[in-house]
Write an enzyme that holds these catalytic residues in place. Sequence first.
Site, PDB file in Angstrom:
ATOM      1  N   ASP A 181       0.845  -1.199   0.000  1.00  8.63           N
ATOM      2  CA  ASP A 181       0.000   0.000   0.000  1.00  8.63           C
ATOM      3  C   ASP A 181       0.880   1.249   0.000  1.00  8.63           C
ATOM      4  O   ASP A 181       1.594   1.503   0.960  1.00  8.63           O
ATOM      5  CB  ASP A 181      -0.905  -0.021   1.245  1.00  8.63           C
ATOM      6  CG  ASP A 181      -2.048   0.993   1.162  1.00  8.63           C
ATOM      7  OD1 ASP A 181      -1.942   1.948   0.364  1.00  8.63           O
ATOM      8  OD2 ASP A 181      -3.038   0.825   1.881  1.00  8.63           O
ATOM      9  N   ARG A 193      -0.261   4.400  -0.432  1.00  6.70           N
ATOM     10  CA  ARG A 193      -1.071   5.614  -0.309  1.00  6.70           C
ATOM     11  C   ARG A 193      -0.562   6.571   0.767  1.00  6.70           C
ATOM     12  O   ARG A 193      -0.010   6.159   1.765  1.00  6.70           O
ATOM     13  CB  ARG A 193      -2.528   5.246  -0.026  1.00  6.70           C
ATOM     14  CG  ARG A 193      -3.230   4.771  -1.282  1.00  6.70           C
ATOM     15  CD  ARG A 193      -4.616   4.310  -0.996  1.00  6.70           C
ATOM     16  NE  ARG A 193      -4.624   3.087  -0.215  1.00  6.70           N
ATOM     17  CZ  ARG A 193      -5.727   2.502   0.226  1.00  6.70           C
ATOM     18  NH1 ARG A 193      -6.885   3.039  -0.020  1.00  6.70           N
ATOM     19  NH2 ARG A 193      -5.655   1.382   0.906  1.00  6.70           N
TER      20      ARG A 193
HETATM   21  N1  LIG Z   1      -2.768  -2.527  -6.067  1.00  8.91           N
HETATM   22  C1  LIG Z   1      -4.052  -2.897  -6.016  1.00  8.91           C
HETATM   23  N2  LIG Z   1      -4.949  -1.961  -5.700  1.00  8.91           N
HETATM   24  C2  LIG Z   1      -6.230  -2.346  -5.627  1.00  8.91           C
HETATM   25  C3  LIG Z   1      -6.648  -3.672  -5.869  1.00  8.91           C
HETATM   26  N3  LIG Z   1      -7.993  -3.722  -5.726  1.00  8.91           N
HETATM   27  C4  LIG Z   1      -8.390  -2.455  -5.383  1.00  8.91           C
HETATM   28  N4  LIG Z   1      -7.337  -1.628  -5.329  1.00  8.91           N
HETATM   29  C5  LIG Z   1      -7.260  -0.231  -4.916  1.00  8.91           C
HETATM   30  O1  LIG Z   1      -7.466  -0.205  -3.524  1.00  8.91           O
HETATM   31  C6  LIG Z   1      -7.976   1.065  -3.154  1.00  8.91           C
HETATM   32  C7  LIG Z   1      -9.180   0.866  -2.239  1.00  8.91           C
HETATM   33  O2  LIG Z   1      -9.284   1.990  -1.512  1.00  8.91           O
HETATM   34  P1  LIG Z   1     -10.435   2.351  -0.487  1.00  8.91           P
HETATM   35  O3  LIG Z   1     -11.759   2.257  -1.165  1.00  8.91           O
HETATM   36  O4  LIG Z   1     -10.023   3.661   0.086  1.00  8.91           O
HETATM   37  O5  LIG Z   1     -10.485   1.244   0.597  1.00  8.91           O
HETATM   38  P2  LIG Z   1      -9.526   0.545   1.574  1.00  8.91           P
HETATM   39  O6  LIG Z   1      -8.238   1.232   1.832  1.00  8.91           O
HETATM   40  O7  LIG Z   1      -9.438  -0.853   1.115  1.00  8.91           O
HETATM   41  O8  LIG Z   1     -10.297   0.598   2.972  1.00  8.91           O
HETATM   42  P3  LIG Z   1     -11.807   0.825   3.316  1.00  8.91           P
HETATM   43  O9  LIG Z   1     -11.878   2.237   3.816  1.00  8.91           O
HETATM   44  O10 LIG Z   1     -12.112  -0.149   4.392  1.00  8.91           O
HETATM   45  O11 LIG Z   1     -12.627   0.589   2.107  1.00  8.91           O
HETATM   46  C8  LIG Z   1      -8.280   1.800  -4.442  1.00  8.91           C
HETATM   47  O12 LIG Z   1      -7.223   2.705  -4.715  1.00  8.91           O
HETATM   48  C9  LIG Z   1      -8.298   0.683  -5.478  1.00  8.91           C
HETATM   49  O13 LIG Z   1      -7.931   1.134  -6.765  1.00  8.91           O
HETATM   50  C10 LIG Z   1      -5.656  -4.628  -6.188  1.00  8.91           C
HETATM   51  O14 LIG Z   1      -5.925  -5.812  -6.372  1.00  8.91           O
HETATM   52  N5  LIG Z   1      -4.371  -4.192  -6.256  1.00  8.91           N
END
Ligand SMILES: Nc1nc2c(ncn2[C@@H]2O[C@H](COP(=O)(O)OP(=O)(O)OP(=O)(O)O)[C@@H](O)[C@H]2O)c(=O)[nH]1
Length: 210
Positions: free
Chosen positions: A138, A140
Amino acid sequence: MSSNDQPVNSSEQALEYVDSCNLPTSWATFRMHAFVETATGKEHIALTLGDVADGQPVLARIHSECLTGDALFSKRCDCGPQLELALQKISQEGRGALLYLRQEGRGIGLLNKVRAYHLQDEGADTVEANQKLGFAADLRDYSLCDPMLKHLGIESVRLMTNNPRKISAMEGMNVRVQEHVPLIVKRNPYNERYLSTKATKLGHLIQPDL
Ligand SMILES: Nc1nc2c(ncn2[C@@H]2O[C@H](COP(=O)(O)OP(=O)(O)OP(=O)(O)O)[C@@H](O)[C@H]2O)c(=O)[nH]1
Ligand SMILES: [Zn+2]
């Protein structure tokens, strides 16, 4: 136009407020606020409903961009339904905020997310796929939330998330997380492994398998 709708221009700022407009949706007409990240030129959005600058805790969602889930109806993740549920909950309360951060693919970008999905098609889980591409699980950075929330006049939030990393990132800011509100959506056969990996490897506050 409220005082917070005034454009702010300062080269010293990490984030520049650009403008606001109305955004009618199926649930409510939100106020949409546009920001640009000074260093990268990345564009970010906040949606607000009601008076969020009254000092009372604000029901809030910090959502990272997922083009595939948010806009293209992908079932590989839970992003689209979470986005929808968050906007519904805010509309039900008549007050709240959603920050839409352009951190696609947990910060690796759209093209690398497609590469990661390819590796997942071949058996890797979401964390392994990122690692095989040379990225941390992650990438971010939530620091931009601070000036965005400050600009909106939000002092404390009831944060809708299952991600403890988001909660702790917020705790380092000026904004207080008054409450953690779970945001659980229905699973499907295509996102089952993704959600289980979030629970087991990324510490998300969801059941590994339901
Ligand atoms: N690298 C990667 N990113 C993913 C994948 N699936 C989803 N994402 C990314 O994961 C992120 C999800 O972000 P959020 O919706 O903020 O959710 P979260 O951090 O999982 O936490 P919550 O607040 O609980 O939803 C987005 O940027 C998506 O594009 C994956 O398989 N690989
Ligand atoms: Zn997604």
